[in-house]
Design an enzyme around this catalytic site. Structure first.
Site, PDB file in Angstrom:
ATOM      1  N   HIS A   1       0.872  -1.348  -0.160  1.00  0.00           N
ATOM      2  CA  HIS A   1       0.025  -0.141   0.040  1.00  0.00           C
ATOM      3  C   HIS A   1       0.970   1.310   0.074  1.00  0.00           C
ATOM      4  CE1 HIS A   1      -4.160  -1.383   0.548  1.00  0.00           C
ATOM      5  NE2 HIS A   1      -3.461  -2.405   1.125  1.00  0.00           N
TER       6      HIS A   1
ATOM      7  N   LYS B   1      -9.233  13.774   4.077  1.00  0.00           N
ATOM      8  CA  LYS B   1      -8.447  12.652   4.181  1.00  0.00           C
ATOM      9  C   LYS B   1      -7.672  12.909   5.308  1.00  0.00           C
ATOM     10  CE  LYS B   1      -7.287  13.940  -0.067  1.00  0.00           C
ATOM     11  NZ  LYS B   1      -6.897  12.524  -0.982  1.00  0.00           N
ATOM     12  N   ARG B   2      -6.695  11.784   5.621  1.00  0.00           N
ATOM     13  CA  ARG B   2      -5.938  11.838   6.725  1.00  0.00           C
ATOM     14  C   ARG B   2      -4.975  13.294   6.751  1.00  0.00           C
ATOM     15  NH1 ARG B   2      -5.783   7.800  11.045  1.00  0.00           N
ATOM     16  NH2 ARG B   2      -4.142   9.100  11.578  1.00  0.00           N
TER      17      ARG B   2
ATOM     18  N   LYS C   1      -0.039  14.463   1.455  1.00  0.00           N
ATOM     19  CA  LYS C   1      -1.279  14.966   1.284  1.00  0.00           C
ATOM     20  C   LYS C   1      -1.482  16.443   0.839  1.00  0.00           C
ATOM     21  CE  LYS C   1      -3.639  10.547   2.899  1.00  0.00           C
ATOM     22  NZ  LYS C   1      -4.156  10.151   1.977  1.00  0.00           N
TER      23      LYS C   1
ATOM     24  N   THR D   1      -8.657   6.549  -2.590  1.00  0.00           N
ATOM     25  CA  THR D   1      -9.838   6.061  -3.097  1.00  0.00           C
ATOM     26  C   THR D   1     -10.939   7.067  -2.783  1.00  0.00           C
ATOM     27  OG1 THR D   1      -9.991   5.188  -0.863  1.00  0.00           O
ATOM     28  CG2 THR D   1      -9.733   3.585  -2.453  1.00  0.00           C
TER      29      THR D   1
ATOM     30  N   LYS E   1     -14.629   8.374  -5.050  1.00  0.00           N
ATOM     31  CA  LYS E   1     -15.864   8.835  -4.283  1.00  0.00           C
ATOM     32  C   LYS E   1     -16.232  10.098  -4.846  1.00  0.00           C
ATOM     33  CE  LYS E   1     -14.110   6.391  -0.119  1.00  0.00           C
ATOM     34  NZ  LYS E   1     -13.656   6.802   1.184  1.00  0.00           N
TER      35      LYS E   1
HETATM   36  C1  LIG Z   1     -12.296   6.806   1.560  1.00  0.00           C
HETATM   37  C2  LIG Z   1     -11.574   7.274   2.856  1.00  0.00           C
HETATM   38  C3  LIG Z   1     -10.512   7.580   3.350  1.00  0.00           C
HETATM   39  C4  LIG Z   1      -9.385   7.499   2.039  1.00  0.00           C
HETATM   40  O1  LIG Z   1      -9.342   8.894   1.679  1.00  0.00           O
HETATM   41  P1  LIG Z   1      -8.133   9.090   0.501  1.00  0.00           P
HETATM   42  O2  LIG Z   1      -8.561  10.513   0.023  1.00  0.00           O
HETATM   43  O3  LIG Z   1      -8.077   8.256  -0.404  1.00  0.00           O
HETATM   44  O4  LIG Z   1      -6.921   9.117   1.476  1.00  0.00           O
HETATM   45  C5  LIG Z   1     -10.142   7.833   4.471  1.00  0.00           C
HETATM   46  N1  LIG Z   1     -10.937   8.018   5.717  1.00  0.00           N
HETATM   47  C6  LIG Z   1     -12.314   7.815   5.154  1.00  0.00           C
HETATM   48  C7  LIG Z   1     -13.222   7.931   6.184  1.00  0.00           C
HETATM   49  C8  LIG Z   1     -12.904   7.510   3.861  1.00  0.00           C
HETATM   50  O5  LIG Z   1     -14.091   7.036   3.640  1.00  0.00           O
END
Ligand SMILES: *Cc1c(COP(=O)(O)O)cnc(C)c1O
Length: 826
Positions: A371, A562-563, A568, A670, A674
């Site tokens: 990952h 995101k985190r 990022k 991911t 979305k």
């Molecule tokens: C999809 C998702 C992530 C991953 O987000 P990235 O933008 O790909 O880092 C992290 N936390 C939650 C709650 C998510 O639904």
């Protein structure tokens, strides 16, 4: 003492074994909910709390999944089909109720039934606690995979840990992150079933006794792992997958002798201590900390899972000959890599299988997903620690390594450095076990999670291994479940899509391409924009509720959730915000496109820089949002406690999706999928799955900017100097100077010096190098937003192009190419 309660019951019913007939009408649901309230929850109309109503509803829908769940298990067992076991330290599933209602197909009827009973359905739905047993993308991917396995009908299950405390809850106090424990089962967990008959001893510590060829592991401290099962319903209940999570229990015969006779209280305290192994999820995303408890957790769940897998296999097989034809085990990152020496230990020590035969089985059974390429995130464990906690496993790893290095030496006799490089033991400084190499050695397939990442993986961290075994490496681009991330989260858009192309896109996401011709249809565009506005209203209300900030739904919703992580680059986004703020002040009468910039994300509790960025975002927000000269032209929002259920509200409302990691750092992402699936346009770098999204939605329908991976490498190689960008770009200089002078922290002007100094002195993630292009690209975003029909057209083309990012596609590729597992249900 054996627990006779847990032995199979031999009695069979002599009278007909009949079930209550559960129909899916409003009337039947009304009866079910009332019944569950009384018979399962033990309450009535007079005494029911909101929690009681919610649980009655849980039970009513759960009842309607049970027969399919039992059938799924029975059919996999009777057909003796090959099964896949997905081992993951994290499953970030979020809420289960709406998903279950939609899977069973009773959402609208259950809502009506609740209304008729006088219960506020929407309020109830919002009371469910998220199951936050994961940090971020990796854990959420595992949750999407379970959903897709159930929908595609694949036999198999997920294995993980039933943490008492999930991902911490984030409060924002004075603009700073404060962590609060997430005791998520405080009101009970109605979805799980305790399965005490599936309990296993897990050993720790002790010593090894060599007896001829045989090794015995003795004098260990043992913990019991007990199974809790949760059913994961597939779309339209095609099948129901099982998530089996392990909880730690003290052994009943705990070393009472080791204590002073009669010191009962101390004996019980020690029992509590051993149960700590499943207490809490480590809240670190991407970085490992070498903590002993973490290693214990990894071994705990892997050992229980493997004992369980072998028990199940042996129920219907007399030898291990067919093990690899019946069992595939997948390692979600290296966290479960101890499964490799554990399977060797079980086969060789417990079942007397020959070493070579056992190893041959391992290499056919295991597969592994990498990952991340970031070196600080590659898991290694000190040899000392592993030797103390898991002496048998360390010995097995040494034995595997010796044989492996001998083979490599035979193939490449003149490359001594190669042996040092590929060794499972890093001999540099404190000796450490390299978990990624262990996983690669044992796995017949190793995959990355996007085309770019898989390509870089074989060119960087696994280059030597790719030379040894080129056929083992492959790509499986991540996906997301369209059930949760479109059908459930975005009812306005889903209804619109249903009206135009029917409802089966939920199972065949490629059908979204039928929307392409509608992209130019003015009527469809305006319906599409209306759906977006509805979602924006819902989010605006939520923002007001949680932060008190009032935002306009006419403004462009620009979202990065995101985190919190330096790679990022939330800080790059914030540099744009500050730049825009300066420019609004300088040109207040210019024709600004109003923007609402939304941030959300948790920082690991010990991650100083990430936490400081949260503070900076909040400080900037405070100044900008209160500046009368700015008004609706710019609003900045930090939404606290980002989690799955909050993502479901934010993502459908986004106009612009920020996916701006330094090229080469985001393995896939991911979140990016979305957003695009929900009709946001992406502003992003040429990184991870952004690239494949661009290829699928069309390069003309996405905003790509910044240095690409090779350019990043070249820039670093040539001696990157961030100050050069600062000196030559007036806007950038002003932006950084304003932050450094304390314009957003007048009460403490130095507050953000660590940020500005890092930017100017090292800037490892190249924010300054990408700044100018990012700002210019944001201007193009504004220009497009001024043309609402064209914006809608491009957004529709994004939705239409997202078919390949269904996790159903991903899971089918894993099943066909890696696991060789076939669907049992269709
Ligand atoms: C999809 C998702 C992530 C991953 O987000 P990235 O933008 O790909 O880092 C992290 N936390 C939650 C709650 C998510 O639904």
């Amino acid at each position: 003492m054996p627990n006779t309660l847990l032995t199979p019951a031999t009695g069979t019913a002599t009278a007909p074994f009949e079930y209550e007939q559960l129909e899916n009408s409003v009337a039947a649901l009304r009866v079910s909910i009332a019944n569950r309230l009384v018979y399962a929850v033990g309450k009535d109309l007079r005494s029911a709390t909101r929690r009681d109503w919610l649980f009655a509803l849980f039970h009513a829908v759960r009842d309607r999944m049970m027969h399919k769940w039992r059938e799924t298990l029975a059919v996999s067992q009777d057909s003796d089909a090959k099964r896949v076991y997905y081992l993951s330290m994290e499953f970030l599933t979020g809420r289960a109720l709406t998903n279950a209602l939609l899977s069973v197909g009773i959402y609208d009827d259950a809502r009506e039934a609740c209304t008729q009973l006088g219960a506020d359905f929407d309020a109830l739905i919002d009371l469910e606690t998220d199951a936050g047993l994961g940090n971020g993308g990796l854990g959420r991917l595992a949750a999407c995979f379970l959903d897709s396995m159930a929908t595609v009908g694949l036999p198999g299950m997920g294995y993980g840990i039933r943490y008492d405390f999930g991902m911490f809850a984030q409060k924002i106090v004075d603009g700073r992150q404060v962590e609060e424990p997430d005791y998520w089962m405080v009101n009970g967990n109605p979805w799980e079933f305790m399965r005490p008959e599936f309990s296993y001893e897990v050993q720790f510590g002790g010593r090894l006794v060599q007896e001829g060829d045989h090794v015995r592991w003795v004098d260990t401290d043992d913990v019991i792992a007990t199974a809790y099962d949760t059913g994961v319903p597939g779309h339209e209940l095609t099948s129901v997958s099982t998530l089996r999570l392990w909880t730690a229990r003290a052994t009943s015969g705990i070393n009472l002798d080791a204590f002073n006779k009669g010191d009962y209280m101390r004996a019980v305290e020690a029992k509590n201590e051993s149960e700590n192994v499943s207490r809490v999820l480590y809240p670190d995303d991407s970085t490992e900390h070498g903590k002993e408890l973490r290693l214990r957790q990894e071994y705990f769940f892997v050992s229980a899972s493997l004992q369980d897998i072998l028990r199940r296999y042996l129920k219907s097989h007399g030898s291990f000959e067919q093990l690899a034809e019946k069992v595939a085990i997948h390692l979600n990152d290296t966290h479960p890599a101890l499964a490799v020496p554990e399977l060797m230990r079980l086969l060789v020590d417990e079942y007397q299988v020959e070493w070579d035969a056992a190893w041959a089985l391992c290499q056919r059974i295991f597969s592994y997903t990498n990952h991340t390429l970031m070196s600080e995130a590659l898991e290694t464990w000190p040899v000392d620690l592993m030797g103390r906690l898991l002496p048998r496993h360390l010995r097995i790893i040494y034995d595997l390594n010796a044989r492996f290095l001998a083979e490599v030496h035979d193939r490449f006799p003149n490359e001594n450095d190669l042996l040092r490089r590929v060794s499972l033991i890093d001999e540099h400084g404190q000796r450490r076990v390299r978990m990624a190499y262990l996983s690669v050695l044992a796995s017949h397939k190793i995959n990355g999670v996007s085309a770019l990442h898989s390509d870089l993986m074989v060119k960087t961290i696994f280059a030597d291994f790719a030379r040894l075994w080129p056929d083992r490496f492959n790509n499986k681009t991540n996906g997301i479940t369209p059930r949760r991330w479109l059908s459930q989260a975005n009812r306005p858009l889903s209804a619109l899509i249903d009206a135009r192309i029917g409802t089966t896109w939920r199972r065949n996401l490629d059908e979204l391409k039928q929307l392409r011709p509608l992209a130019d249809d003015a009527e469809f565009q305006s319906a599409f924009r209306l759906a977006k506005t509805q979602n924006k209203k819902r989010l605006a209300e939520r923002i007001a509720q949680e932060t008190g900030i009032v935002v306009s739904t006419d403004s462009l919703f620009d979202v990065q959730i995101k985190r919190m992580h330096e790679y990022k680059r939330q800080l790059l986004n914030l540099l744009h915000v500050v730049t825009r703020y300066q420019q609004i002040l300088a040109h207040p009468n210019a024709n600004w496109v109003p923007r609402t910039v939304v941030f959300g994300g948790k920082a690991a509790s010990a991650y100083y820089m990430a936490k400081l960025v949260i503070k900076l975002i909040n400080d900037v927000a405070r100044v900008v949002n209160h500046d009368k000269r700015v008004g609706d032209k710019l609003k900045v929002v930090f939404m606290p406690n980002y989690r799955v259920s909050l993502a479901e509200v934010i993502i459908p409302a986004a106009d612009l999706s920020e996916q701006i990691s330094t090229a080469g750092t985001e393995a896939s992402g991911t979140g990016n999928m979305k957003f695009a699936l929900n009709g946001a346009l992406t502003i992003g770098t040429w990184d991870g799955a952004n690239i494949e999204i661009a290829e699928n939605v069309g390069l003309e329908n996405i905003f790509i900017f910044g240095h690409r991976t090779e350019q990043v490498a070249a820039l670093r190689a040539s001696g990157y100097n961030p100050r050069r960008y600062y000196d030559h770009n007036y806007d950038l200089k002003t932006t950084i100077d304003r932050i450094a002078e304390g314009a957003f922290s007048p009460e403490e002007p130095n507050r953000f010096h660590d940020i500005t100094r890092t930017l100017l002195e090292s800037d490892y993630y190249l924010l300054l190098a990408d700044y100018a292009d990012y700002i210019a690209t944001q201007q193009k975003v504004d220009e497009l937003y001024r043309r609402p029909n064209e914006w809608a057209r491009q957004a529709i083309l994004n939705v239409a192009g997202m078919g390949m990012f269904s996790s159903d596609r991903t899971i089918r590729e894993y099943a066909d190419d890696i696991w060789k597992v076939k669907p049992l249900f269709q």
